[in-house]
Design a protein around this motif. Structure first.
Motif, short mmCIF file in Angstrom:
data_model
loop_
_atom_site.label_atom_id
_atom_site.label_comp_id
_atom_site.label_asym_id
_atom_site.label_seq_id
_atom_site.Cartn_x
_atom_site.Cartn_y
_atom_site.Cartn_z
N LEU A 46 37.50 43.75 21.14
CA LEU A 46 38.02 43.55 21.64
C LEU A 46 37.17 42.79 22.68
N LYS A 47 37.76 41.28 23.19
CA LYS A 47 37.34 40.65 24.23
C LYS A 47 37.74 40.65 25.72
N ALA A 48 37.21 39.99 26.77
CA ALA A 48 37.55 39.56 28.10
C ALA A 48 38.51 38.62 28.45
N LYS A 49 39.71 39.29 27.28
CA LYS A 49 40.60 37.99 27.86
C LYS A 49 41.52 38.64 28.74
N ARG A 50 41.85 37.25 29.60
CA ARG A 50 42.72 37.67 30.84
C ARG A 50 43.99 38.62 30.81
N ARG A 51 44.60 38.27 29.34
CA ARG A 51 45.74 39.02 29.58
C ARG A 51 45.37 40.36 29.67
N ASP A 52 44.28 40.83 29.05
CA ASP A 52 43.66 42.62 28.45
C ASP A 52 43.20 42.70 30.01
N VAL A 53 42.17 42.36 30.35
CA VAL A 53 41.75 42.08 31.73
C VAL A 53 42.82 42.78 33.01
N LEU A 54 43.65 42.02 33.10
CA LEU A 54 44.88 41.94 33.88
C LEU A 54 46.13 43.70 33.52
N ALA A 55 46.16 44.28 32.18
CA ALA A 55 46.59 44.96 32.19
C ALA A 55 45.34 46.08 31.83
N HIS A 56 44.42 46.07 32.09
CA HIS A 56 43.27 47.25 32.71
C HIS A 56 43.29 47.02 34.05
N GLN A 57 43.74 46.59 34.73
CA GLN A 57 43.67 46.15 36.30
C GLN A 57 44.71 47.09 36.68
N SER A 58 45.88 46.28 36.05
CA SER A 58 47.34 46.77 36.80
C SER A 58 47.35 48.48 36.57
N VAL A 59 47.32 49.01 35.16
CA VAL A 59 46.62 50.71 34.97
C VAL A 59 45.63 51.39 36.13
N LEU A 60 44.61 50.67 36.30
CA LEU A 60 43.67 51.26 37.33
C LEU A 60 44.68 51.19 39.02
N GLU A 61 45.39 49.99 38.96
CA GLU A 61 45.38 50.17 40.72
C GLU A 61 47.24 51.10 40.74
N ARG A 62 47.98 51.39 39.96
CA ARG A 62 48.90 51.99 39.36
C ARG A 62 48.48 53.67 39.68
N LEU A 63 47.39 53.95 39.48
CA LEU A 63 46.37 54.98 39.46
C LEU A 63 46.17 55.65 40.37
N MET A 64 45.64 54.36 41.19
CA MET A 64 45.03 54.79 42.62
C MET A 64 45.89 54.67 43.12
N ALA A 65 46.99 53.83 43.36
CA ALA A 65 48.32 54.30 44.39
C ALA A 65 48.91 56.43 44.36
N LEU A 222 34.38 37.73 49.82
CA LEU A 222 34.48 38.84 50.12
C LEU A 222 35.64 39.40 48.96
N HIS A 223 35.32 40.08 48.08
CA HIS A 223 36.34 40.33 46.87
C HIS A 223 37.17 42.19 46.97
N GLY A 224 38.35 42.36 47.23
CA GLY A 224 38.35 42.86 47.49
C GLY A 224 40.35 43.57 48.09
N PRO A 225 40.40 44.62 48.43
CA PRO A 225 39.53 46.27 48.02
C PRO A 225 40.45 46.64 46.28
N LEU A 226 39.52 47.24 45.27
CA LEU A 226 38.81 47.24 44.13
C LEU A 226 38.54 48.17 43.63
N PRO A 227 38.76 49.01 42.44
CA PRO A 227 38.85 50.29 42.23
C PRO A 227 37.24 50.45 42.25
N PRO A 228 37.21 51.38 42.63
CA PRO A 228 35.33 52.17 43.10
C PRO A 228 34.18 52.07 41.10
N TYR A 229 34.52 50.88 41.43
CA TYR A 229 33.31 51.08 39.73
C TYR A 229 31.55 51.42 40.22
N SER A 230 31.53 51.15 40.93
CA SER A 230 29.78 50.45 41.25
C SER A 230 29.47 52.18 41.92
N PHE A 231 30.55 52.90 41.98
CA PHE A 231 30.01 53.96 42.88
C PHE A 231 30.46 55.26 41.98
#
Length: 232
Positions: A46-65, A222-231
């Motif tokens: 597994l590598k950080a291809k744009r398609r896969d990174v966006l899929a990961h981000q979309s799931v997090l955004e839906r869960l955060m909502a 400035l980047h965000g709002p993001l999932p709180p990765y750093s915390f």
């Protein structure tokens, strides 16, 4: 992969969301006693291809909502579901405590640099101006150039430390927590702020006010709002 408390229901609408891979893998949950992990299978290498990174981000955004999550960074892998379930149960108390602390919060990440820093140092340091004039006039040779370079390096570090502290201090009052990291390149600050969602506009206003006060010599990103990765 991300984790969330079972005290909140998972979103019902998963339409359009997938895991990683080509073709994309289906999402599923791994249930612990008090936590749920949202996962998918991962392809070999597994590598950080744009398609896969966006899929990961979309799931997090839906869960955060739908509630607070503990986001894992892209590429976090486990050998099988049993290993995930074991971690969920063994660290449940710590994860639940962190979920409570992150509830209703997002992350903003700020980087900043100074434009034309050499000019600013020359304007602010009489010694730097004198050495620079001697170098440009051909006086002093290599030793003088090294002295000027050392003075610049020391002054840049000092200025960066002061600017970073002032940046963090200006925004800390509108954040619940702060995490700093080592800046790279020309940046003098790289810092993440944990911000309550109800105070997002207040934080954004404070950051804009800071940028306006600093003026055109400063470049803020400035980047965000993001999932709180750093915390997590």
């Amino acid at each position: 992969m991300s984790m969330r408390s079972r005290l909140r229901p998972l979103p019902c609408a998963w339409t359009g969301l997938t895991g990683v891979g080509d073709p994309p893998e289906k999402l599923r949950t791994v249930d612990g006693r008090s936590l749920v992990a949202v996962v998918s299978e991962a392809p070999e290498g597994l590598k950080a291809k744009r398609r896969d990174v966006l899929a990961h981000q979309s799931v997090l955004e839906r869960l955060m909502a739908d509630g607070s999550v503990l986001p894992l960074r892209f590429g976090a892998l486990a050998p099988d579901d049993d290993a995930v379930q074991q971690v969920l149960d063994e660290r449940a108390d710590a994860y639940l405590e962190r979920l409570s602390e992150l509830d209703g919060c997002v992350e903003f990440h700020l980087k900043a640099s100074v434009v034309e820093e050499a000019r600013n140092i020359l304007l602010g340091s009489e010694e730097a101006r004198r050495l620079n004039e001697d170098v440009r006039a051909g006086r002093g040779g290599q030793d003088l150039r090294m002295a000027l370079g050392g003075l610049f390096a020391g002054e840049v570090q000092r200025r960066h430390e002061v600017l970073a502290a002032e940046t963090v201090d200006a925004l800390r009052p509108v954040a619940r927590d702060v995490r700093t990291s080592e800046p790279t390149g020309d940046d003098f600050v790289s810092v993440s702020f944990l911000v309550e969602q109800a105070r997002q506009n207040e934080f954004l206003t404070a950051q804009k006010d800071l940028a306006d006060r600093c003026g055109e010599d400063f470049a803020f990103r400035l980047h965000g709002p993001l999932p709180p990765y750093s915390f997590v």
